[in-house]
Design a protein around this motif. Structure first.
Motif, PDB file in Angstrom:
ATOM      1  N   ASP A 151      43.802  32.842  44.913  1.00  0.00           N
ATOM      2  CA  ASP A 151      42.950  33.877  45.505  1.00  0.00           C
ATOM      3  C   ASP A 151      43.741  35.121  45.917  1.00  0.00           C
ATOM      4  O   ASP A 151      43.331  36.244  45.664  1.00  0.00           O
ATOM      5  CB  ASP A 151      42.218  33.329  46.735  1.00  0.00           C
ATOM      6  CG  ASP A 151      41.055  32.461  46.304  1.00  0.00           C
ATOM      7  OD1 ASP A 151      40.719  32.505  45.101  1.00  0.00           O
ATOM      8  OD2 ASP A 151      40.504  31.734  47.145  1.00  0.00           O
ATOM      9  N   ILE A 152      44.890  34.881  46.571  1.00  0.00           N
ATOM     10  CA  ILE A 152      45.671  36.027  47.060  1.00  0.00           C
ATOM     11  C   ILE A 152      46.210  36.843  45.898  1.00  0.00           C
ATOM     12  O   ILE A 152      46.165  38.072  45.897  1.00  0.00           O
ATOM     13  CB  ILE A 152      46.815  35.550  47.981  1.00  0.00           C
ATOM     14  CG1 ILE A 152      46.208  34.954  49.247  1.00  0.00           C
ATOM     15  CG2 ILE A 152      47.755  36.690  48.328  1.00  0.00           C
ATOM     16  CD1 ILE A 152      47.202  34.471  50.239  1.00  0.00           C
ATOM     17  N   ARG A 203      44.903  37.098  42.970  1.00  0.00           N
ATOM     18  CA  ARG A 203      43.817  37.833  42.333  1.00  0.00           C
ATOM     19  C   ARG A 203      43.476  39.081  43.164  1.00  0.00           C
ATOM     20  O   ARG A 203      43.222  40.142  42.611  1.00  0.00           O
ATOM     21  CB  ARG A 203      42.586  36.937  42.174  1.00  0.00           C
ATOM     22  CG  ARG A 203      41.612  37.500  41.162  1.00  0.00           C
ATOM     23  CD  ARG A 203      40.542  36.506  40.736  1.00  0.00           C
ATOM     24  NE  ARG A 203      41.102  35.304  40.178  1.00  0.00           N
ATOM     25  CZ  ARG A 203      40.733  34.073  40.523  1.00  0.00           C
ATOM     26  NH1 ARG A 203      39.810  33.899  41.440  1.00  0.00           N
ATOM     27  NH2 ARG A 203      41.287  33.019  39.973  1.00  0.00           N
ATOM     28  N   ALA A 204      43.503  38.933  44.495  1.00  0.00           N
ATOM     29  CA  ALA A 204      43.254  40.092  45.354  1.00  0.00           C
ATOM     30  C   ALA A 204      44.311  41.160  45.102  1.00  0.00           C
ATOM     31  O   ALA A 204      44.002  42.349  44.967  1.00  0.00           O
ATOM     32  CB  ALA A 204      43.265  39.668  46.817  1.00  0.00           C
ATOM     33  N   GLU A 205      45.571  40.729  44.993  1.00  0.00           N
ATOM     34  CA  GLU A 205      46.652  41.700  44.764  1.00  0.00           C
ATOM     35  C   GLU A 205      46.520  42.357  43.404  1.00  0.00           C
ATOM     36  O   GLU A 205      46.714  43.560  43.257  1.00  0.00           O
ATOM     37  CB  GLU A 205      48.010  41.016  44.899  1.00  0.00           C
ATOM     38  CG  GLU A 205      48.323  40.702  46.346  1.00  0.00           C
ATOM     39  CD  GLU A 205      49.616  39.931  46.528  1.00  0.00           C
ATOM     40  OE1 GLU A 205      50.045  39.802  47.673  1.00  0.00           O
ATOM     41  OE2 GLU A 205      50.179  39.450  45.524  1.00  0.00           O
ATOM     42  N   LYS A 221      43.793  42.944  41.710  1.00  0.00           N
ATOM     43  CA  LYS A 221      42.729  43.950  41.735  1.00  0.00           C
ATOM     44  C   LYS A 221      43.197  45.192  42.493  1.00  0.00           C
ATOM     45  O   LYS A 221      42.893  46.318  42.101  1.00  0.00           O
ATOM     46  CB  LYS A 221      41.478  43.386  42.400  1.00  0.00           C
ATOM     47  CG  LYS A 221      40.879  42.250  41.605  1.00  0.00           C
ATOM     48  CD  LYS A 221      39.385  42.391  41.448  1.00  0.00           C
ATOM     49  CE  LYS A 221      38.861  41.471  40.378  1.00  0.00           C
ATOM     50  NZ  LYS A 221      37.899  40.495  40.850  1.00  0.00           N
ATOM     51  N   ALA A 222      43.912  44.978  43.593  1.00  0.00           N
ATOM     52  CA  ALA A 222      44.385  46.111  44.386  1.00  0.00           C
ATOM     53  C   ALA A 222      45.329  46.984  43.563  1.00  0.00           C
ATOM     54  O   ALA A 222      45.201  48.211  43.548  1.00  0.00           O
ATOM     55  CB  ALA A 222      45.083  45.621  45.646  1.00  0.00           C
ATOM     56  N   TYR A 223      46.251  46.363  42.832  1.00  0.00           N
ATOM     57  CA  TYR A 223      47.192  47.160  42.029  1.00  0.00           C
ATOM     58  C   TYR A 223      46.487  47.868  40.884  1.00  0.00           C
ATOM     59  O   TYR A 223      46.855  48.975  40.489  1.00  0.00           O
ATOM     60  CB  TYR A 223      48.341  46.300  41.508  1.00  0.00           C
ATOM     61  CG  TYR A 223      49.431  46.152  42.535  1.00  0.00           C
ATOM     62  CD1 TYR A 223      50.439  47.098  42.634  1.00  0.00           C
ATOM     63  CD2 TYR A 223      49.438  45.098  43.434  1.00  0.00           C
ATOM     64  CE1 TYR A 223      51.423  46.991  43.593  1.00  0.00           C
ATOM     65  CE2 TYR A 223      50.408  44.983  44.404  1.00  0.00           C
ATOM     66  CZ  TYR A 223      51.405  45.937  44.480  1.00  0.00           C
ATOM     67  OH  TYR A 223      52.371  45.842  45.441  1.00  0.00           O
ATOM     68  N   GLU A 238      43.512  49.084  41.074  1.00  0.00           N
ATOM     69  CA  GLU A 238      42.900  50.270  41.679  1.00  0.00           C
ATOM     70  C   GLU A 238      43.959  51.319  41.990  1.00  0.00           C
ATOM     71  O   GLU A 238      43.690  52.514  41.933  1.00  0.00           O
ATOM     72  CB  GLU A 238      42.125  49.910  42.951  1.00  0.00           C
ATOM     73  CG  GLU A 238      40.879  49.076  42.705  1.00  0.00           C
ATOM     74  CD  GLU A 238      39.975  49.650  41.620  1.00  0.00           C
ATOM     75  OE1 GLU A 238      39.934  50.870  41.461  1.00  0.00           O
ATOM     76  OE2 GLU A 238      39.322  48.861  40.928  1.00  0.00           O
ATOM     77  N   ARG A 242      56.814  45.773  42.808  1.00  0.00           N
ATOM     78  CA  ARG A 242      55.964  44.601  42.601  1.00  0.00           C
ATOM     79  C   ARG A 242      56.448  43.798  41.395  1.00  0.00           C
ATOM     80  O   ARG A 242      56.460  42.573  41.407  1.00  0.00           O
ATOM     81  CB  ARG A 242      54.539  45.083  42.377  1.00  0.00           C
ATOM     82  CG  ARG A 242      53.541  44.037  42.025  1.00  0.00           C
ATOM     83  CD  ARG A 242      53.161  43.206  43.215  1.00  0.00           C
ATOM     84  NE  ARG A 242      53.240  41.811  42.874  1.00  0.00           N
ATOM     85  CZ  ARG A 242      52.832  40.838  43.669  1.00  0.00           C
ATOM     86  NH1 ARG A 242      52.341  41.100  44.847  1.00  0.00           N
ATOM     87  NH2 ARG A 242      52.930  39.592  43.280  1.00  0.00           N
TER      88      ARG A 242
END
Lengths: 316, 259
Positions: B105-106, B108-110, B112-114, B116, B196
Motif C-alpha cells: 500500500d505504501i 503504491r501511494a508513493e 502515485k505521488a511521484y 503526480e 528516490r
C-alpha cells in the motif's frame, strides 16, 4: 532584523484559524518553522498588498502572493520546517505535495465554490457576511468565477460546469488521494516522524476546511471522517498549534450562524431605510401624488398674471 | 475520461483479450510533434512495452482533434479509444495486465505521488518552455504546431493554443515565473527522482512500474530533443543515475527500434 514580515490571511471560522486553504497552509508552515510573522486576519482583499489574499509584505516592503514563493522566502530567512528531513524524505515530501495539488485541490475548490448548493448556502454566505457592504455584493461572485476559471483551465475543459459526472470524477480522485495520504501517514504523529514539515502544512491546509466546514453536500467530509488517522492528524495540529482558535472561535462562529446576529447592523439598517424611502418617494412622484413645481421662474417673470396655476400647466 | 465511461470500459475490457491490431495515435513525428506530446507518447509506448502489449504507432496530423480528451497520445483497442497514461493504465489493468500488482500500500501511494510530481513539474515545465518562452514559441513551437495547416488558419490555431496554455500557467501560478525559476523547478524534480531511484535498477526495485515508464518518457525526450537552448537537457544530465536509468530502459524495451 527590522520589522517582521506581515502576512495577510482570510479571517477564521468553523474552529479554523482561517477559512482559506492557502492561508491555512501558510499559517501552519509559519507555526511549524517558528517564523515570527505579524498575521493580519482580514476580510477585505482590497486592503491587502496587491489586492489578493494570502499576501506577504516583507520587511523590505516587497509583496509576495504565491504560497510557494512565500514558503521559499521564509526558508531563505532560515525558517525551514524541512530542515531535519533526509534527502529521500525531502523527495517524498515534494512528491506528496504534487499529489495534493493535482488530486485534492481541484476537488476542494469544486466542493466550496462550484457545487451550487454548497456555494450558495455556505461559501457565498460566509464571504458576503464577512465583507463590508459594497464589496459583499460583487466580490463573492467574482471570486467564484475566478475559481471556476481556474478549475476549467486545470481540467483543460473550457465549458466545464457543475455536474454529477464531474463531481464523481473529482471526488473519486480526492478520496483516492486521501486514502494514499492515510496509508503514508500510518500510525505516525506527522508524515516524517515526530516533527511537522511542509508536507504536514499542505495536508492540514487542504483537509482541515473539509473536516470543519459543514457543507450541505458533505461527501468528502464523510470520507475523511472514515479515515481515523488523517482525521486525528488534523485535530491534533489544530489543538497543538492553534489552541486559541479551536475553543473560543467556535463559540463566536455559533454566534455567527445565529440568524439574529448580523454583522454591520447599523450600516445595513441605515441603507435599507434609505432604499425604502427612495422607493416610496419615486412611487409618489411617478403616480403624481406629489408633483414638483417647475414654473417658478416663469411665475416671477409673469408676476402680473393672477393665475399661476395655469402657468404651471403650460410649462408641463 | 468520465467515471461512468470508465466503469463501462473496464467491464467491456475485461471481456476481450488484447488484440494484435491495437494502435497508438500521435502527431506527425518529424514535422509536428512537440516536446511535451512526444514525452507523453513515449511514456505510453514504454508502458505498453513493459506490459508486453503490442501496439502500432500511427502518426496523424489531426491526432489532437481525434483524441477523446483532446490530449495526446491515445490508443485505439478493439472498439475502444482511451487517452493519456493514467486511464490507459486503468484500461490495461482491467484486461489483466498490471505492473504495480506486487507493490504494497505504501509503495503504491508513493508511486502515485511521484507520478503526480512528474506531471506537476516536468510536464508543466515542458509546456512553459514550449509556449511561454518567446524565443522557443516563435522559432519552434508555433511553426511546428501549425505545420499541417495553411495560412491564415495556421496562425490562428497556433496563437489560440499559446493563449490557452498561458492562461493555464497563470491559473496554476506559473505565470509570474521566469525561465530560470522553471529550470530550477526541473532541477528540484530531477533531484527528487534521483534520490528516490538511488542505485536501484527501477524505482521500486527490480520490477518496472508505470512510474518508470512516465519518468523515462519525459527524461528521454528532454535529453534527445533539440531546443533553442540546451539548458533543459543540461539540468537533467547532472544526475548520473537518471541517465543510466534512461539508457537501461531504452536498451531493454526499445532495442529493436532505435530512433
Amino acid at each position: 532584523m527590522a520589522a517582521p514580515d506581515e502576512l495577510f490571511v482570510w479571517e477564521g471560522d468553523w474552529g479554523l484559524p482561517s477559512v482559506n486553504s492557502d492561508c491555512l497552509v501558510l499559517l501552519a508552515y509559519a507555526q511549524f518553522s517558528g517564523a515570527p510573522l505579524k498575521v493580519h486576519k482580514v476580510c477585505n482583499p482590497w486592503r491587502c498588498p496587491g489586492g489578493a489574499i494570502p499576501a506577504l509584505r516583507t520587511a523590505h516592503k516587497e509583496a509576495l502572493w504565491r504560497p510557494s514563493d512565500i514558503i521559499i522566502h521564509l526558508r531563505k530567512q532560515k525558517y525551514n520546517a524541512d530542515f531535519d528531513l533526509s534527502a529521500k524524505e525531502a523527495a517524498d515530501s515534494l512528491a506528496f505535495i504534487a499529489l495534493i495539488q493535482q488530486k485534492l485541490t481541484p476537488a476542494v475548490l469544486y466542493a466550496l465554490w462550484v457545487e451550487p448548493k454548497n456555494y450558495v448556502e455556505v461559501t457565498r454566505r460566509w464571504y458576503a457576511e464577512h465583507m463590508s457592504f459594497p464589496l459583499s455584493l460583487f466580490l463573492p461572485g467574482r471570486m467564484q468565477r475566478h475559481q471556476l476559471d481556474t478549475l476549467r483551465l486545470l481540467r483543460g475543459d473550457a465549458s466545464l460546469e457543475a455536474s454529477e459526472e464531474l463531481e464523481k470524477e473529482l471526488y473519486g480522485d480526492a478520496t483516492d488521494c486521501m486514502d494514499l495520504l492515510a496509508q503514508r501517514l500510518g500510525t505516525q504523529k506527522f508524515f516524517f516522524g515526530d516533527s511537522p514539515s511542509s508536507l504536514d502544512a499542505f495536508v492540514f491546509g487542504w483537509l482541515a476546511p473539509i473536516l470543519k466546514c459543514k457543507l450541505p453536500n458533505g461527501k468528502l467530509q464523510q470520507h475523511l471522517k472514515s479515515l481515523d488517522n488523517l482525521h486525528a492528524f488534523c485535530a491534533n495540529i489544530l489543538l497543538i498549534y492553534f489552541p486559541n482558535n479551536s475553543a473560543p472561535r467556535s463559540g463566536r462562529s455559533d454566534e455567527c450562524r445565529d440568524p439574529e446576529h448580523v454583522p454591520n447592523r447599523r450600516t445595513k439598517q441605515f441603507l435599507s431605510a434609505l432604499a425604502a424611502l427612495g422607493a416610496m418617494l419615486s412611487y409618489a412622484l411617478l403616480t403624481g401624488m406629489v408633483s414638483v413645481q417647475h414654473g417658478h421662474k416663469g411665475a416671477v417673470e409673469h408676476s402680473g398674471l393672477s393665475h399661476p396655476h395655469q402657468d404651471d400647466d403650460e410649462d408641463d | 475520461m468520465s467515471l461512468a465511461a470508465d466503469a463501462f470500459v473496464s467491464q467491456m475490457a475485461a471481456a476481450e483479450p488484447w488484440p494484435e491490431s491495437a494502435t497508438l495515435y500521435q502527431p506527425l513525428k518529424e514535422d509536428q510533434i512537440l516536446l511535451s506530446e512526444c514525452a507523453s507518447s513515449l511514456a505510453v509506448q514504454a508502458y505498453l512495452r513493459m506490459c508486453g502489449l503490442p501496439v502500432q504507432v500511427v502518426c496523424k496530423a489531426n491526432a489532437e482533434y481525434m483524441s477523446p480528451s483532446g490530449k495526446i497520445p491515445f490508443i485505439h483497442v478493439g472498439n475502444q479509444v482511451v487517452s493519456e497514461l493514467g486511464p490507459i493504465v486503468q484500461f490495461t489493468k482491467a484486461k489483466g495486465h498490471s505492473l504495480s500488482e506486487g507493490l504494497d500500500d505504501i509503495q503504491r501511494a508513493e508511486m502515485k505521488a511521484y507520478m503526480e510530481l512528474v506531471n506537476n513539474m516536468l510536464l508543466t515545465a515542458e509546456l512553459y518552455i514550449q509556449w511561454c518562452d518567446d524565443g522557443t514559441a516563435a522559432e519552434i513551437t508555433r511553426p511546428r504546431y501549425s505545420s499541417p495547416y495553411s495560412w491564415p488558419l495556421s496562425t490562428i490555431l497556433a496563437y489560440q493554443k499559446q493563449w490557452e496554455v498561458r492562461r493555464k500557467m497563470n491559473a496554476i501560478g506559473w505565470g509570474g515565473k521566469n525561465l530560470e525559476q522553471v529550470y530550477e523547478d526541473v532541477s528540484q524534480c530531477c533531484q527528487a527522482l534521483s534520490q528516490r531511484l538511488g542505485t536501484q535498477p527501477f524505482f521500486f526495485n527490480k520490477q518496472p512500474t508505470e512510474l518508470d515508464a512516465l519518468v523515462f518518457g519525459h527524461l528521454f525526450t528532454i535529453l534527445t530533443t533539440r531546443l533553442t537552448s540546451t539548458e533543459l537537457a543540461e539540468r537533467v544530465r547532472g544526475y548520473g543515475n537518471l541517465l543510466s536509468f534512461c539508457r537501461r530502459i531504452e536498451q531493454t524495451y526499445f532495442e529493436d527500434r532505435t530512433s
